[in-house]
Design an enzyme around this catalytic site. Structure first.
Site, PDB file in Angstrom:
ATOM      1  N   ASP A  47      36.848  35.424  43.927  1.00  0.00           N
ATOM      2  CA  ASP A  47      36.428  35.965  42.631  1.00  0.00           C
ATOM      3  C   ASP A  47      34.997  36.498  42.735  1.00  0.00           C
ATOM      4  O   ASP A  47      34.061  35.750  43.009  1.00  0.00           O
ATOM      5  CB  ASP A  47      36.503  34.855  41.580  1.00  0.00           C
ATOM      6  CG  ASP A  47      36.425  35.364  40.152  1.00  0.00           C
ATOM      7  OD1 ASP A  47      35.701  36.347  39.909  1.00  0.00           O
ATOM      8  OD2 ASP A  47      37.087  34.762  39.288  1.00  0.00           O
TER       9      ASP A  47
ATOM     10  N   HIS B 139      39.359  37.941  40.878  1.00  0.00           N
ATOM     11  CA  HIS B 139      39.355  37.833  39.422  1.00  0.00           C
ATOM     12  C   HIS B 139      40.461  38.714  38.834  1.00  0.00           C
ATOM     13  O   HIS B 139      40.649  39.843  39.260  1.00  0.00           O
ATOM     14  CB  HIS B 139      37.985  38.302  38.909  1.00  0.00           C
ATOM     15  CG  HIS B 139      37.700  37.945  37.502  1.00  0.00           C
ATOM     16  ND1 HIS B 139      37.264  36.689  37.128  1.00  0.00           N
ATOM     17  CD2 HIS B 139      37.775  38.669  36.364  1.00  0.00           C
ATOM     18  CE1 HIS B 139      37.080  36.667  35.818  1.00  0.00           C
ATOM     19  NE2 HIS B 139      37.382  37.852  35.336  1.00  0.00           N
TER      20      HIS B 139
END
Length: 232
Positions: free
Chosen positions: A169, A200
């Site tokens: 992420d 993400h």
């Protein structure tokens, strides 16, 4: 599938929420907390999926004080920038209060039954905050941002909380992930799942961010979690 109006707890106004109803009596209710893109087709799709599993699903428009009804596409650069602008204007404390108002509205619709919350991105952070600040019966956060600076609230987590962490992420960097594990791994009410190599937004319903295998796994874990915590 329709929109309903919910009154803000502070009396400052009202906001719309997308509602997806199951075909029969709801097993429980689930509040679906938006990303920074509003209650867009992806979030509505998640509500529809929960309704197919037998839940009353409600997605409140948390950006109503900024731009009511906004629906943005993360794959369009100009709309992505608008979304970041909305996030920067967003009052998270008021957002949690609006989630609490939605929980109350959902609970009234199912005669006092259990209500869970599930959020994504900013909504994942708000799901963590709902676990510490509301009476939600169970909470789930996908790739929640900034949880490391909310860990001083962890003592208030009294109901089950599940967090899905994307290993690659670019908004929740390895140091933040490490802080989340250090602060929450030993919490009796919290479960963390890591998804190595995933970025993400991997569980988005549509668009370039979705990673099918990881999304399917995370959604199965979430479904099992809610079945256990909300319906058993």
């Amino acid at each position: 599938m329709n929109d309903v109006t919910i009154n803000a707890l502070d009396g400052s106004g009202s906001f719309q929420a997308y509602v997806a109803e199951p075909s029969g009596t709801p097993r429980a209710a689930i509040i679906v907390i938006q990303e920074i893109f509003g209650v867009n087709p992806g979030i509505r799709g998640k509500c529809d999926r929960w309704a197919e599993e037998g839940y009353l699903a409600i997605a409140p428009d948390l950006f109503w004080r900024i731009e009511p009804g906004v629906q943005l596409d993360p794959d369009i650069p100009d709309e992505l920038q608008r979304a970041f602008g909305h996030m920067n204007q967003f009052d998270q404390d008021l957002g949690v209060a609006d989630i609490e108002a939605t929980i109350q509205a959902a609970r009234a619709r199912i005669d006092g039954g259990k209500v869970g919350v599930v959020g994504f991105c900013l909504g994942g952070r708000l799901a963590f905050m709902a676990a510490t600040r509301t009476d939600a019966d169970a909470s789930v956060g996908y790739y929640a941002v900034g949880v490391d600076n909310l860990l001083d609230e962890k003592h208030a987590i009294a109901k089950p909380l599940l967090l899905h962490i994307a290993g690659a992420d670019h908004f929740v960097t390895p140091d933040i992930q490490a802080a989340m594990h250090a602060g929450l791994d030993d919490h009796p009410k919290v479960t963390l799942f890591d998804y190595p190599g995933e970025d993400h937004g991997f569980a988005a319903e549509m668009g370039d961010r979705r990673s099918e295998e990881a999304a399917t796994l995370a959604d199965k874990r979430t479904s099992d979690f809610f079945a256990e915590k909300l319906t058993s």
